[in-house]
Design an enzyme around this catalytic site. Sequence first.
Site, PDB file in Angstrom:
ATOM      1  N   ARG A   1       0.425  -1.101   0.463  1.00 32.38           N
ATOM      2  CA  ARG A   1       0.187   0.261   0.130  1.00 32.38           C
ATOM      3  C   ARG A   1       0.732   1.402  -0.320  1.00 32.38           C
ATOM      4  NH1 ARG A   1      -5.718  -0.741   1.250  1.00 32.38           N
ATOM      5  NH2 ARG A   1      -5.967   0.993   2.383  1.00 32.38           N
TER       6      ARG A   1
ATOM      7  N   ASP B   1      -2.450  11.251   9.885  1.00 30.37           N
ATOM      8  CA  ASP B   1      -4.261  10.573   9.414  1.00 30.37           C
ATOM      9  C   ASP B   1      -5.028  12.606   9.272  1.00 30.37           C
ATOM     10  OD1 ASP B   1      -7.131   9.626   8.830  1.00 30.37           O
ATOM     11  OD2 ASP B   1      -5.755   7.915   8.601  1.00 30.37           O
TER      12      ASP B   1
ATOM     13  N   TYR C   1      -8.049   5.202  17.326  1.00 27.59           N
ATOM     14  CA  TYR C   1      -7.005   5.452  16.179  1.00 27.59           C
ATOM     15  C   TYR C   1      -7.431   6.911  15.946  1.00 27.59           C
ATOM     16  CZ  TYR C   1      -6.033   5.587  11.274  1.00 27.59           C
ATOM     17  OH  TYR C   1      -5.063   5.993  10.172  1.00 27.59           O
TER      18      TYR C   1
END
Length: 243
Positions: free
Chosen positions: A14, A140, A153
């Site tokens: 990825r 993120d 997360y």
Amino acid sequence: MAGKTVLITGAAQRIGAAIARYLHAKQFNVVIHYNRSAQEANQLAHELSHIRSNSCCTVQADLQAASSYDWVIDTALELTGSLDALVNNASVFYQTRLALIQEPSWNEIIGTNLKAPLFLARRAAVHLEKTRGCIINITDIHGSRPLLQHSMYSVAKSGLNMLTRCLARELAPDVRVNAVSPGAILWPAGMDEETKDSILATVPLQRLGDPADIAKAVHFLIAEADYVTGQILPVDGGRSLSE
């Protein structure tokens, strides 16, 4: 950047693999860290070594284990004897509904997404100081905007954003520390089309990003941003504009 060595965690697949390929094409020596993806890591190493011999190696480690940090950094040093960049890309992502949260999930998500980058940075810092190198953390957009039913997360990535800033101050002036914050780049396995469409509707550029977009941002921060440290660079097609 010819002859410089970069260690990339979680680089077998990825986004990590895209970063490895891109930096290798820019003449970096590449250390591919992996945990369970041995076949993919070895295939990638073979691919890159075929392009340029003695330019790539792999290292296996479970980044939740405290004993892994020395092993990973020492293996990277064995490739050329120096370390010029650390890319903390390895990540664990899955749903954690509040009512079902258990301590093992906390240990896994925080351990991989936040603890490992901290202790790898500590172990690598002395070597990066010698080369005036840098650290790039892959965070993120959900480190700044919570993702429903993924509280651990989001907390981990939020912590990684703050860790980026803290390390940038503490390791200056010899080591720069920055982060890249991806938006919608690769869909998680099993995501339905309706959810995908709803996400893309919030992206001003109205399309999915590409792993190469992240790789280019990482290269910029390593090779072309000598006066940049402590920054979180969103690569999200403008999605963070809706925060």
